[in-house]
Design an enzyme around this catalytic site. Structure first.
Site, PDB file in Angstrom:
ATOM      1  N   GLU A  70       0.712  -1.677  14.182  1.00 32.94           N
ATOM      2  CA  GLU A  70      -0.053  -0.728  13.358  1.00 32.94           C
ATOM      3  C   GLU A  70      -1.467  -0.649  13.906  1.00 32.94           C
ATOM      4  O   GLU A  70      -2.033  -1.673  14.302  1.00 32.94           O
ATOM      5  CB  GLU A  70      -0.177  -1.189  11.894  1.00 32.94           C
ATOM      6  CG  GLU A  70       1.050  -1.011  11.055  1.00 32.94           C
ATOM      7  CD  GLU A  70       0.847  -1.449   9.595  1.00 32.94           C
ATOM      8  OE1 GLU A  70      -0.292  -1.408   9.090  1.00 32.94           O
ATOM      9  OE2 GLU A  70       1.858  -1.843   8.982  1.00 32.94           O
TER      10      GLU A  70
ATOM     11  N   GLU B  59       3.279  -8.150   7.142  1.00 30.20           N
ATOM     12  CA  GLU B  59       2.016  -8.756   6.719  1.00 30.20           C
ATOM     13  C   GLU B  59       2.164  -9.744   5.569  1.00 30.20           C
ATOM     14  O   GLU B  59       1.474  -9.626   4.540  1.00 30.20           O
ATOM     15  CB  GLU B  59       0.995  -7.667   6.363  1.00 30.20           C
ATOM     16  CG  GLU B  59       0.594  -6.835   7.554  1.00 30.20           C
ATOM     17  CD  GLU B  59      -0.611  -5.930   7.289  1.00 30.20           C
ATOM     18  OE1 GLU B  59      -1.059  -5.867   6.134  1.00 30.20           O
ATOM     19  OE2 GLU B  59      -1.094  -5.312   8.240  1.00 30.20           O
TER      20      GLU B  59
ATOM     21  N   ASP C 122       0.818  -1.204   0.000  1.00 33.40           N
ATOM     22  CA  ASP C 122       0.000   0.000   0.000  1.00 33.40           C
ATOM     23  C   ASP C 122       0.861   1.267   0.000  1.00 33.40           C
ATOM     24  O   ASP C 122       0.722   2.121   0.867  1.00 33.40           O
ATOM     25  CB  ASP C 122      -0.916  -0.055   1.242  1.00 33.40           C
ATOM     26  CG  ASP C 122      -1.868   1.125   1.317  1.00 33.40           C
ATOM     27  OD1 ASP C 122      -2.326   1.583   0.265  1.00 33.40           O
ATOM     28  OD2 ASP C 122      -2.139   1.583   2.454  1.00 33.40           O
TER      29      ASP C 122
ATOM     30  N   TYR D 269      -6.917  -3.205  12.369  1.00 31.39           N
ATOM     31  CA  TYR D 269      -7.660  -1.993  11.976  1.00 31.39           C
ATOM     32  C   TYR D 269      -9.136  -2.140  12.336  1.00 31.39           C
ATOM     33  O   TYR D 269     -10.010  -2.075  11.481  1.00 31.39           O
ATOM     34  CB  TYR D 269      -7.469  -1.733  10.474  1.00 31.39           C
ATOM     35  CG  TYR D 269      -6.082  -1.198  10.182  1.00 31.39           C
ATOM     36  CD1 TYR D 269      -5.810   0.155  10.263  1.00 31.39           C
ATOM     37  CD2 TYR D 269      -5.039  -2.066   9.880  1.00 31.39           C
ATOM     38  CE1 TYR D 269      -4.531   0.646  10.036  1.00 31.39           C
ATOM     39  CE2 TYR D 269      -3.755  -1.585   9.653  1.00 31.39           C
ATOM     40  CZ  TYR D 269      -3.512  -0.230   9.733  1.00 31.39           C
ATOM     41  OH  TYR D 269      -2.240   0.258   9.511  1.00 31.39           O
TER      42      TYR D 269
HETATM   43  C1  GCB Z   1      -1.497  -2.309   6.687  1.00 33.15           C
HETATM   44  C2  GCB Z   1      -0.202  -2.237   5.974  1.00 33.15           C
HETATM   45  C3  GCB Z   1       0.162  -0.838   5.560  1.00 33.15           C
HETATM   46  C4  GCB Z   1      -1.072  -0.125   5.015  1.00 33.15           C
HETATM   47  C5  GCB Z   1      -2.103  -0.040   6.124  1.00 33.15           C
HETATM   48  C6  GCB Z   1      -3.412   0.609   5.644  1.00 33.15           C
HETATM   49  O1  GCB Z   1      -1.801  -3.241   7.361  1.00 33.15           O
HETATM   50  O2  GCB Z   1       0.852  -2.820   6.684  1.00 33.15           O
HETATM   51  O3  GCB Z   1       1.179  -0.897   4.596  1.00 33.15           O
HETATM   52  O4  GCB Z   1      -0.789   1.136   4.515  1.00 33.15           O
HETATM   53  O5  GCB Z   1      -2.414  -1.339   6.567  1.00 33.15           O
HETATM   54  O6  GCB Z   1      -3.568   1.798   5.796  1.00 33.15           O
HETATM   55  O7  GCB Z   1      -4.236  -0.119   5.091  1.00 33.15           O
END
Ligand code: GCB
Length: 650
Positions: A538, A449, A205, A502
């Site tokens: 994260e 990941e 990403d 997330y």
């Molecule tokens: C993740 C990734 C990261 C992305 C982020 C997102 O899990 O490790 O590279 O930018 O989520 O914002 O989706």
């Protein structure tokens, strides 16, 4: 389906895939009485090969004569990504070979003294590079984030007016076996796409910025020279122990003296020989920022090589900053100098505006000033190794680093085969070779990941982690996971569980009320299964700067803040038990590929891409300073911004 994946051969030269085996050291080029350096930053001649097979440059041998003779060239800044500098949309998304060229004028003492070794060093060329000097092929390198170098003395020491024309062809193509991996997809449905149409697919990403991203440097050493230094440290009842090993090239008969200088310019220990131990009674330890009244104390190790030649004596000097500190992991703690350390940090990207991923001092200083403003004490080099100058500042400022390889987006089963694994092992060798001496680096991360529940992931990560530990037994090793705790085949081999999640962003949209339950469950499951310390590596939410909505709705600054607050409630409970850190995603907004879920890039930054704060930055600042104060350590006096002291004898 009219799509098929194409092999890299479609774009690559015949030499593709023959990456050089790892040889010798990769010490950062530093000036000393025996060494000079010359940066080749500025405008280079540039040409993208738009030919259908991208091979015109090789067919017409563009490296044989000045690039302008091959056709029209552009002026391209180095260091910089080439993508966003111009107004040509075709160049922004270009896939294939681009050509850079620069003439360098060399001082006579470099070209006439055959006891001088002239080395060309490229800080990073993304992704694959071939280098010629005066039309002669001198080097190739695979991998866009680590330096490589070549001795070009013989080519430039040919006469009084010898010239040095450097040509570098760089290819940004990613395949299932590159790191990061990617796929070239040819679209063959002629009712929809023109003939030979292809695109680069990636599984990560961030935008695949490309070019000469870091300084290109010419430097000299004597012909008998210090090739590598390996330093590890420990502490025994207040006495700092610095173990060193130095390798020499160019002579078998030499004397080597090693001095350790403190910041005041006093020699505190000395030894002779290529391998030994320096003892520093009452050592000033290297502490992370805001953890001690003497944060980030750096000694300087000076290696002095003397070689007898027919003409007399020749010397080489190298100065290496050394921080004395220890790192250890228990089942629920991360210890620095024997004290529990909590990572209050960020994830970053080397990304900003028109320079893309190009190295830039003002940006670097701004980011470090913002880290200090935040009260952060750590970051992860998501998702690739950062510039060496960044790592040096971390040493000086006491910012702890989780040093990550470019192993991001390993999701295809082909990316787990032997060819990929072999390359990944080599990348870890290059990374450890480059960064092993930085006290700031406290852990290696081999990947982000990966699809770690796929069958081959177990063997892959077992091998990769064992190899990394063999290269550097002094640091823990991890990879960052988003797999389920009971399906992750790589997790058994890591020292610290680093988990990304997330909640209420990629699912349960808008339902902030489920975060606490889901996060607590996440932590409990991982800890119950592995009894290892955990870092929330994260978490976050996109917020478009200036978008407001109360009650909070997704993409508003209020939603980003509220989501973080929910995470913090659980983190505060679990950090009493086994959670040893939290790294926000992300420090700043960054560019990605275009898609319907990205609005001119990823907006999960707590700062904008221009480094202005969103509401969440103030929230995090309050939290990080509170955490800093809770640990009982006082903020340090302003640290002088120079790197230690030069030995006063010079
Ligand atoms: C993740 C990734 C990261 C992305 C982020 C997102 O899990 O490790 O590279 O930018 O989520 O914002 O989706």
């Amino acid at each position: 389906m009219a799509r098929r994946a194409a092999g890299l051969w479609a774009l690559g030269p015949l030499l593709w895939g023959c990456a050089l085996a790892l040889r010798g050291g990769m010490l950062y080029p530093r000036e000393s009485p025996s060494r000079e350096r010359k940066e080749l930053g500025g405008l280079w001649k540039f040409r993208a090969d738009f030919s259908e097979n991208r091979r015109q440059g090789f067919e017409q041998q563009w490296y044989r004569a000045p690039l302008r003779e091959s056709g029209p060239t552009l002026d391209m800044p180095v260091p910089s990504s080439f993508n966003d500098v111009g107004q040509d949309g075709r160049l922004r998304g270009f896939v294939g070979w681009v050509w850079y060229e620069r003439e360098a004028a060399l001082p006579q003492r470099w070209t006439q003294d055959t006891h001088t070794r002239v080395v060309l060093r490229i800080g990073s060329a993304h992704y694959y590079a071939i280098v010629w000097v005066n039309g002669v092929h001198v080097a190739e390198h695979e991998g866009g984030h680590l330096p490589f170098e070549v001795d070009i003395s013989k080519l430039v020491q040919v006469g009084p007016m010898s010239s040095c024309r450097i040509t570098i062809a760089v290819n940004n193509t990613l395949t299932p076996h590159t790191l990061p991996p990617g796929t070239i997809v040819y679209e063959t449905d002629t009712s929809k796409y023109p003939h030979s149409y292809f695109v680069q697919d990636t599984h990560f990403d961030f935008f695949n910025y490309a070019g000469l991203h870091r300084p290109v440097i010419l430097y000299t050493t004597p012909t008998a020279y210090i090739d590598d230094i390996d330093v590890t440290t420990s502490v025994d009842q207040g006495t700092g122990l610095v173990y060193y090993q130095i390798s020499i090239q160019g002579s078998e008969h030499f004397e080597l003296e090693v001095f350790l200088w403190d910041e005041k310019g006093n020699i505190v220990a000395q030894e002779s020989g290529g391998r030994g131990q320096l003892q520093v009674p009452n050592a000033h330890l290297w502490w992370p920022y805001l953890m001690h009244e003497h944060p980030a104390y750096l000694y300087t190790l000076e290696a002095r090589l003397t070689v007898q030649t027919a003409a007399g004596y020749e010397s080489d000097f190298y100065l290496l900053p050394v921080g004395i500190r220890t790192v250890a992991v228990t089942k629920n703690q991360f210890l620095i100098n024997g004290k529990p350390f909590y990572f209050r940090g960020v994830n970053k990207h080397e990304d900003a505006d028109i320079r893309g991923k190009g190295f830039d001092w003002p940006l670097l200083m701004k980011d470090f000033n913002l880290l200090r403003w935040l009260g952060a004490n750590a970051f992860r080099t998501s998702h690739y190794p950062y510039a060496e100058e960044v790592m040096q500042l971390c040493d000086q400022y006491g910012i702890v680093v989780i040093d990550e390889s470019p192993g991001v987006g390993i999701v295809l089963s082909q990316s787990y085969n032997n060819q990929s694994l072999q390359h990944h092992l080599e990348v870890m060798e290059e990374l450890v070779r480059r960064d092993k001496n930085h006290p700031a680096v406290v852990m290696w991360s081999v990947a982000n990941e990966p699809a770690s529940s796929l069958e081959p992931a177990g063997y892959y990560f077992k091998t990769l982690i064992a190899h990394t530990k063999a290269l550097d037994p002094s640091r823990p090793v991890t990879f960052v996971t988003n797999s389920k705790y009971d399906a992750d085949l790589g997790a058994p081999y890591v020292d610290v569980i680093c988990v990304n999640s997330y909640f209420s962003w990629y699912h349960d949209f808008g339902h902030l009320e489920v975060i606490q339950l889901q996060l607590a469950t996440q932590f409990e499951n991982w800890y119950k299964t592995y009894q290892k310390p955990i870092i929330q590596s994260e978490y976050g939410a996109d917020a478009i700067s200036g978008f407001h909505h109360d009650p909070p709705l997704m993409f508003s600054e209020e939603y980003q803040k509220s989501l973080l607050e929910q995470y913090h409630l659980v983190l505060d409970q679990k950090r009493e038990e086994y959670v040893v850190g939290e790294l926000i995603w992300n420090f700043a907004d960054f560019m990605t590929d275009q898609s319907t879920i990205r609005v001119l890039g990823n907006k999960k930054g707590i700062f904008t891409r221009q480094r202005q704060p969103k509401g969440a930055a103030f929230l995090l600042r309050e939290r990080y300073w509170k955490l800093a104060n809770e640990t009982g350590y006082h903020p340090p006096a302003e640290k002088p911004q120079h790197l230690g002291k030069s030995p006063s004898t010079w």
